[in-house]
Design an enzyme around this catalytic site. Structure first.
Site, PDB file in Angstrom:
ATOM      1  N   LYS A  18       0.839  -1.087  -0.092  1.00 29.06           N
ATOM      2  CA  LYS A  18       0.120  -0.125   0.124  1.00 29.06           C
ATOM      3  C   LYS A  18       0.944   1.238  -0.065  1.00 29.06           C
ATOM      4  CE  LYS A  18      -4.227  -1.961   0.436  1.00 29.06           C
ATOM      5  NZ  LYS A  18      -4.075  -3.104   0.989  1.00 29.06           N
ATOM      6  N   GLU A  51     -10.040   5.683   2.970  1.00 32.23           N
ATOM      7  CA  GLU A  51     -10.472   4.675   3.604  1.00 32.23           C
ATOM      8  C   GLU A  51      -9.761   3.755   3.946  1.00 32.23           C
ATOM      9  OE1 GLU A  51      -9.906   4.854   0.440  1.00 32.23           O
ATOM     10  OE2 GLU A  51      -9.064   2.797  -0.064  1.00 32.23           O
ATOM     11  N   SER A  94       2.234  -9.888  -0.535  1.00 27.75           N
ATOM     12  CA  SER A  94       1.675  -8.600  -0.647  1.00 27.75           C
ATOM     13  C   SER A  94       1.756  -7.732   0.649  1.00 27.75           C
ATOM     14  CB  SER A  94       0.227  -8.362  -1.090  1.00 27.75           C
ATOM     15  OG  SER A  94      -0.726  -9.385  -0.255  1.00 27.75           O
TER      16      SER A  94
HETATM   17  C1  LIG Z   1      -4.874  -4.093   0.967  1.00 32.10           C
HETATM   18  C2  LIG Z   1      -4.368  -5.666   0.933  1.00 32.10           C
HETATM   19  C3  LIG Z   1      -4.874  -6.419  -0.161  1.00 32.10           C
HETATM   20  C4  LIG Z   1      -5.882  -6.175  -1.033  1.00 32.10           C
HETATM   21  O1  LIG Z   1      -5.928  -4.949  -1.831  1.00 32.10           O
HETATM   22  P1  LIG Z   1      -5.388  -5.103  -3.437  1.00 32.10           P
HETATM   23  O2  LIG Z   1      -5.796  -3.611  -3.649  1.00 32.10           O
HETATM   24  O3  LIG Z   1      -6.339  -6.109  -3.983  1.00 32.10           O
HETATM   25  O4  LIG Z   1      -3.953  -5.337  -3.574  1.00 32.10           O
HETATM   26  C5  LIG Z   1      -3.892  -7.434  -0.196  1.00 32.10           C
HETATM   27  N1  LIG Z   1      -2.916  -7.695   0.673  1.00 32.10           N
HETATM   28  C6  LIG Z   1      -2.290  -7.039   1.507  1.00 32.10           C
HETATM   29  C7  LIG Z   1      -1.406  -7.311   2.444  1.00 32.10           C
HETATM   30  C8  LIG Z   1      -3.145  -5.733   1.710  1.00 32.10           C
HETATM   31  O5  LIG Z   1      -2.835  -5.138   2.754  1.00 32.10           O
END
Ligand SMILES: *Cc1c(COP(=O)(O)O)cnc(C)c1O
Length: 397
Positions: free
Chosen positions: A93, A115, A382
């Site tokens: 993010k 948000e 992620s």
């Molecule tokens: C917010 C988040 C997601 C999902 O959001 P995307 O916009 O689909 O990437 C996935 N993994 C993590 C660790 C997140 O914080």
């Protein structure tokens, strides 16, 4: 085939998806944002400042890590993890939050709103706002505040005001509604840092572009390491920003297969999952036309996922387009499969993933054994699992 990277068009359309479905009062702000973004993109000073922040503040480039034990346990394709979990604040993010706060500064807007679902985007936004001394207000569903108390505390330490949203299901959808309401009221002083490749144009394009660094680095790193492109990319899909960030730089490489993993929750019963491409239909929601979970009257359905970050009724419009084009496949993993993958990665690799990320791991665990040892998979790791520790511990008790 249409050259995918030239999308969207000037009004934000990805084929029949996307667009700008917002109240009249926001059109000027969105047009101003589009224009500023186009300028910034061509401004070497902007690009340099962003690259410096990504390196020195966020910790890029992130490693491309060979998951040797997971690979050998699964007994198939060779698995690499793109380590976005190692970034400052613990998820991808921050890539987008940094890009957008630089834009806000260019526009002279010093009040920042956002948000958040799992709290990762709220933490990333509060972090960049603190870094630049901006006022910061985060809207978060009351239910999510309970699930993600650690991130609520982090945002407050960072000087942000966290506003509990109690309407409806009190999760991400309602938090976005409140943030939009705030933006309509305070649009002259305020920039809205939207956290995923969602909503009205230019957000899906802009957020994608800020997240493309994931795929660009991955391409460079895998070529260096293996002297060839990967065979398969896997990422979880909430709004779709970490997935599109990894996938986008590979879209023209037809040999690279891509799979997005949605939240299957408790299975494919209405209200118990967030797999938009399974039970979903075309509709307009929160600024964009895309696949969403709604009933026959267009009423948005309840959603469920063990991971707050995947628990949302709509998917980013570019993913709808890529699905129609047959370029990306979309599957789902259930809560149970994600939990199992959470433990597996923790125990085999010493990496505790976010529950969102665990959905991508879960699919890799299904597919890797069916592939040959000379095939290469890259999973987008992620985010890290610190925020989910309490929730998973409670499940184990
Ligand atoms: C917010 C988040 C997601 C999902 O959001 P995307 O916009 O689909 O990437 C996935 N993994 C993590 C660790 C997140 O914080």
């Amino acid at each position: 085939m249409t050259p995918l990277e030239t999308l969207p068009d000037a009004r934000g359309h990805f084929g029949p998806y996307g667009g700008m479905f917002v109240p009249e009062t926001l059109m000027t702000a969105l047009e101003e944002l589009s224009a500023e973004y186009e300028n910034a993109k061509r401004d070497p000073a902007f690009q340099t400042e962003l690259a410096d922040l990504l390196r020195d503040f966020a910790g890029r480039p992130t490693p491309l890590y060979l998951a040797a034990r997971l690979t050998s346990d699964l007994g198939g394709a060779k698995i690499y993890l793109k380590r976005e979990d190692l970034l400052h604040t613990g998820a991808h993010k921050i890539n987008n939050a940094l890009g957008q706060i630089l834009l806000a500064r260019r526009m002279g807007k010093r009040r920042i709103i956002a948000e958040t679902g799992a709290g990762q985007h709220g933490v990333a936004t509060a972090t960049v706002a603190a870094h630049f001394g901006c006022e910061c207000i985060i809207y978060m569903g009351a239910v999510d505040m309970e699930r993600q108390a650690l991130n609520v505390a982090r945002m407050r330490f960072l000087g942000a005001k966290v506003v509990a949203v109690t309407a409806g299901q009190a999760t991400l959808k309602e938090a976005i509604n409140e943030a939009m309401r705030d933006w309509v009221t305070n649009v002259r002083s305020t920039h809205y840092i939207l956290g995923s490749a969602l909503g009205s144009h230019p957000y899906p394009m802009m957020v994608r572009d800020f997240q493309r660094v994931i795929g660009l680095e991955t391409r460079r790193q895998i070529l260096q390491r293996e002297e060839r492109l990967p065979d398969l990319l896997i990422a979880c899909v909430g709004g779709g920003s970490n997935a599109i960030g990894l996938f986008h730089p590979f879209l023209d490489d037809r040999s690279v297969r891509m799979i997005g993993v949605e939240a299957g929750g408790e299975g494919m019963r209405a209200g118990r999952h967030a797999a938009r491409f399974q039970g979903g239909r075309l509709g307009v929601f929160q600024g964009t036309k895309t696949f969403l979970l709604a009933n026959e009257d267009g009423q948005i359905e309840l959603t469920h996922s063990i991971s707050a970050g995947l628990d949302y009724a709509a998917v980013g419009p570019e993913h709808s387009y890529l699905r129609d084009a047959g370029r990306v496949e979309y599957v789902y993993a259930t809560d149970e499969e994600a939990l199992h993958a959470f433990h597996t990665l923790s125990e085999t690799e010493g990496i505790i993933p976010a529950l969102e990320t665990a959905h991508a791991i879960a699919h890799a665990m299904k597919i890797a054994p069916t592939l040959s040892p000379n095939e290469l998979i890259v999973i987008n790791c992620s985010g890290r699992g610190d925020k989910d520790v309490q929730q998973v511990a409670a499940q184990m008790a």
